[in-house]
Design a protein around this motif. Structure first.
Motif, PDB file in Angstrom:
ATOM      1  N   GLU A 177       2.367   1.699  -3.488  1.00  0.00           N
ATOM      2  CA  GLU A 177       1.404   2.262  -4.444  1.00  0.00           C
ATOM      3  C   GLU A 177       1.286   3.773  -4.270  1.00  0.00           C
TER       4      GLU A 177
ATOM      5  N   ARG B 195       2.278   6.649  -7.039  1.00  0.00           N
ATOM      6  CA  ARG B 195       1.345   7.708  -7.430  1.00  0.00           C
ATOM      7  C   ARG B 195       1.981   9.082  -7.255  1.00  0.00           C
TER       8      ARG B 195
ATOM      9  N   ASN C 112      -3.425   0.830 -13.627  1.00  0.00           N
ATOM     10  CA  ASN C 112      -3.223  -0.600 -13.378  1.00  0.00           C
ATOM     11  C   ASN C 112      -1.817  -1.034 -13.759  1.00  0.00           C
TER      12      ASN C 112
ATOM     13  N   MET D  37      -1.966   7.107 -11.003  1.00  0.00           N
ATOM     14  CA  MET D  37      -1.927   5.684 -10.681  1.00  0.00           C
ATOM     15  C   MET D  37      -2.789   4.942 -11.700  1.00  0.00           C
TER      16      MET D  37
ATOM     17  N   THR E 246       4.189  -3.844  -8.123  1.00  0.00           N
ATOM     18  CA  THR E 246       3.961  -5.120  -7.427  1.00  0.00           C
ATOM     19  C   THR E 246       5.073  -6.097  -7.759  1.00  0.00           C
TER      20      THR E 246
ATOM     21  N   SER F  27       0.831  -1.193   0.000  1.00  0.00           N
ATOM     22  CA  SER F  27       0.000   0.000   0.000  1.00  0.00           C
ATOM     23  C   SER F  27       0.873   1.254   0.000  1.00  0.00           C
TER      24      SER F  27
ATOM     25  N   ARG G  38       0.578   0.046 -11.051  1.00  0.00           N
ATOM     26  CA  ARG G  38       0.396  -0.828  -9.886  1.00  0.00           C
ATOM     27  C   ARG G  38       1.023  -2.196 -10.134  1.00  0.00           C
TER      28      ARG G  38
END
Length: 831
Positions: free
Chosen positions: A479, A483, A491, A489, A498, A476, A494
């Motif tokens: 992310e 951003r 997909n 932000m 990840t 979290s 992200r």
């Protein structure tokens, strides 16, 4: 400089009590100046600033709130650092902006909302760490050697915004050393043999080397002195505590002439430098002359820089061992260093790096550590646990036997590039260390040997200066970081982060993280295989795709930096695979003499050449990856009017540090950099020589002549280091366009419907002859092997064991026609 000399003589007639102390400055003025520099002057009046008291027990505090009268955000803090931390918190968590490293502010993302958000509920933060330390004694040489005031001012702003308040202030110290030794009676000739060149001062200061790449130009000393005075004044306006260099006993050889009866110890040889440039002289702290030399130095140091913040760093046994194991001797040695500080500055605090306890772990038993540290009162000493995130010493020594310590993240060695770090450790372990029963932890610190890489690690470590709770949800946080860094932000963003978090950013540094591309070319080179190329390449593809499609702003500096850096990692990882394939093929050819294997080697060598061109072009598209900047800044650091030969010597310093690191490849490639210009003119030429020597051995049907090769390689490296040649200082090419093109080359999404491969294996080149059973490659998925096969014009296929252990490969097999599995191996063949 003559004026300073006469002032020095006059000073020695006085006492320490008469030394001037610079004022701390106005915190509001400091933060207003910072806001104007980071955003622009027009933003300064859009915020309110208030000074509030520290906590009753002296801990720093900041607040972010709404000034209801002026209807604008207000930042509150008890000093300039606290106010700057409040400002940074507001940018990050209310405006989703980011300020980070990057040439000409290219690390910033500052797309503030047109209407500034007003905090509906105030945020108050009490720093749980009294001290937030910054720098390694090596940072000043590996990263800061050529900085001017503009670059330093930017770094001081970054320090303040990240809550850092205990700052190593080592720039310009040679003025104090030069005049101290001159007043004692040493000659310029003796000092020229002592001072190292400007790129190597960190190790001369620590007593590791002497004289290498010198002599040190006196005009350079003069420039650095005035630069440090400005740095000192600016840091104090924010309320930062400057750590000055202490006297640890390392002295010029000429002192033996003046004190023939004193106790000098020769240090052990360091870095393979030999007796000419190493085996320095240590005036034993217990010797009767030690105090007088130390006092001369401290008085001049404090005078020249206009005051002191009473903290001094001294590391007598950095990467060397004491001359005795006697416990009383160890105690008295450290006590003598401390007492010398105190004799000039009664308020002195002794700050020491704990690196010696890790680097010479065989010598420093707990009994000896305890004895050594016992020479200094607990309240007057701070230990930097220099690499707590990797090998914490505090937990093995009962919190350094009662001495206050700072939990530090070392992370980087020599400034080598690589995407790595352990975010989970950084977000958790400092909290645990502080809460352990009996802990003497008083702060956190960043102690990298070099900076301006892996900005995410330092963004989180900056927050650990004020965080009192663990970062439980690391993904979290990541992310939110992405951003802020890109201003949006998606997909793809992200997904990219990840992959990076679950791969490269869950591992600590390893010596083998350094890519093969920047290492001395030879056979049987090991490299770290923990970071899956396919995962990094996939993250790269996500970010490039967003930039190409304008889902993420392709003009944002941090996005461009990350795309280049991640692409760099993909290419150098692939380079390591090609190395493995090539050397396996050579071994196969020498045993079987299969002409088809030799043809494959020739074709692969051509692909290798293209890889250097691809990497150099990608790096050259971004201002943060240019060799020309490093060399140009080095030349500009000379005092105006300096002779051309002295300026050329500074360029030699810049070139040697990042390549041979010494006269004879002493710690070669330790500070290696993947920079445009360096890749094409240095690394590519070394590998070309390696390949040509191999080819020559095949053509003459002889074994590889390692002796002749090493001699030619040394000559190549030495000649490059002695050149005087300019390189571009401005980027060329479009980063997104280049990255998109290279992504198609180095990363494939397999089209399961239109498979390009069929099960036809050319028996002339068994796959294991080229790929060695794929045991030693970075690649760990089928897609990566397709990329490697595509890169080699002679590749007809490859084999991969353990198919049934990888679910993705099993599913791949079921979707692609023409794939056969024979005896647990999957076979791929080009059309």
């Amino acid at each position: 400089m003559k004026f300073l000399y006469f002032v020095s003589i006059a000073l020695l007639l006085g006492t320490a009590a008469s030394l001037p102390v610079a004022p701390k400055g106005d915190p509001v003025k400091a933060i207003q100046g910072l806001v104007g520099r980071i955003l622009s002057q027009e933003w300064v009046d859009k915020f309110s600033y208030e000074v509030i008291p520290a906590t009753s027990d002296g801990f720093d505090v900041f607040e972010v709130d709404t000034d209801n009268k002026a209807n604008r955000p207000v930042f509150r803090g008890n000093n300039g650092v606290a106010l700057a931390s409040a400002f940074n918190y507001y940018l990050k968590y209310y405006c989703y902006c980011s300020v980070s490293w990057g040439l000409n502010s290219t690390g910033d993302q500052l797309k503030l909302p047109s209407t500034l958000p007003l905090p509906s509920k105030g945020k108050r933060v009490i720093f749980p760490n009294r001290y937030r330390y910054y720098q390694n004694v090596c940072t000043v040489s590996y990263s800061m050697a050529w900085w001017d005031w503009n670059r330093w001012e930017r770094e001081i702003d970054w320090m303040a915004m990240n809550g850092l308040n205990l700052i190593l202030s080592f720039t310009g110290q040679e003025v104090a050393w030069y005049f101290s030794y001159t007043l004692i009676g040493l000659t310029d000739e003796e000092l020229d043999q002592y001072f190292s060149g400007p790129a190597f001062l960190a190790w001369q200061r620590m007593g590791n080397i002497r004289g290498w790449a010198g002599p040190l130009d006196k005009g350079w000393i003069y420039v650095q002195y005035y630069l440090q005075k400005t740095i000192f004044e600016q840091t104090r306006t924010f309320g930062m505590i400057n750590v000055f260099p202490g006297f640890s006993g390392h002295v010029p050889k000429g002192l033996l002439r003046l004190y023939p009866d004193s106790n000098f110890t020769r240090a052990t040889q360091w870095g393979h430098f030999g007796t000419e440039y190493s085996e320095d002289y240590l005036l034993e702290p217990t010797d009767s002359q030690f105090l007088g030399v130390a006092q001369t130095y401290y008085k001049l140091l404090i005078f020249y820089f206009g005051g002191t913040d009473h903290v001094y760093n001294a590391d007598t046994y950095n990467e060397m061992q004491p001359s005795s194991t006697d416990l009383n001797f160890l105690k008295e040695s450290n006590a003598a260093i401390y007492n010398a500080m105190k004799s000039v500055d009664p308020n002195a605090t002794f700050l020491m790096q704990g690196w010696l306890f890790r680097n010479e772990a065989g010598f420093w038993t707990n009994e000896r550590i305890k004895a050594y540290l016992s020479g200094v009162p607990n309240d007057d000493m701070i230990i930097l646990d220099l690499s707590s995130e990797q090998v914490p010493i505090w937990s093995k020594t009962e919190s350094f036997f009662g001495k206050p310590f700072i939990w530090c993240m070392l992370h980087n060695y020599g400034g080598i590039r690589g995407i790595y770090g352990n975010l989970t450790t950084i977000g958790n372990d400092p909290i645990d260390a502080r809460l352990v029963n009996g802990s003497t932890m008083v702060g956190v610190g960043m102690t990298p040997e070099a900076i301006e890489h892996n900005p995410i690690m330092y963004d989180l470590m900056g927050e650990m200066s004020w965080r009192s709770e663990k970062v439980e949800a690391v993904m979290s946080w990541v992310e939110d970081y992405a951003r802020r860094r890109y201003g949006t932000m998606t997909n793809n963003i992200r997904n990219a982060w990840t992959l990076l978090l679950n791969g490269a950013y869950q591992f600590h540094w390893s010596w083998q993280i350094k890519s093969l591309l920047v290492r001395h070319p030879e056979f049987n080179m090991a490299f770290d295989k923990r970071f899956a190329t396919f995962n990094i390449a996939t993250a790269w593809s996500y970010l490039v795709t967003d930039a190409v499609n304008d889902n993420a702003d392709p003009k944002v500096g941090p996005l461009l930096y990350d795309i280049v850096d991640i692409g760099r990692q993909v290419i150098v990882n692939t380079f390591a695979d090609v190395y493995t394939i090539y050397t396996n093929a050579y071994s196969s050819y020498m045993s079987k003499k299969n002409s088809n294997v030799y043809t494959a080697m020739k074709d692969l060598a051509k692909s290798w050449t293209t890889m250097f061109e691809d990497l150099d072009g990608l790096l050259g598209s971004n201002a943060n990856f240019l060799l020309g900047t490093w060399i140009n800044d080095a030349r500009k650091s000379a005092q105006p009017g300096t002779s051309s030969s002295a300026v050329d010597r500074i360029e030699f310093n810049a070139r040697n540090q990042i390549t041979m690191w010494g006269p004879n490849e002493n710690i070669e490639d330790y500070a290696a950099k993947e920079w445009s210009g360096l890749v094409s003119s240095y690394y590519a030429q070394r590998w070309k020589l390696f390949i040509n020597t191999i080819d020559e051995s095949i053509m003459n049907d002889k074994a590889f002549n390692k002796t002749a090769y090493e001699s030619m390689l040394f000559t190549l490296e030495k000649n490059w280091g002695e050149k005087i040649e300019a390189y571009p200082t401005t980027p060329t090419g479009d980063t997104i366009e280049l990255s998109n093109k290279l992504m198609q080359k180095y990363y494939h999404n397999i089209d399961y419907v239109n498979a390009k491969y069929m099960s036809k294996m050319d028996a002339d080149i068994p796959s294991d002859d080229l790929y060695g059973g794929a045991v030693n490659l970075w690649a760990n998925t089928t897609e990566q092997y397709v990329v490697l096969c595509e890169m080699n014009p002679s590749c007809v296929g490859f084999s991969f064991s353990y198919v049934n252990k990888n679910p993705k490969m099993v599913s791949f097999k079921t979707k692609v026609s023409g794939i056969t599995v024979e005896k647990g191996r999957m076979l791929y063949v080009k059309h």
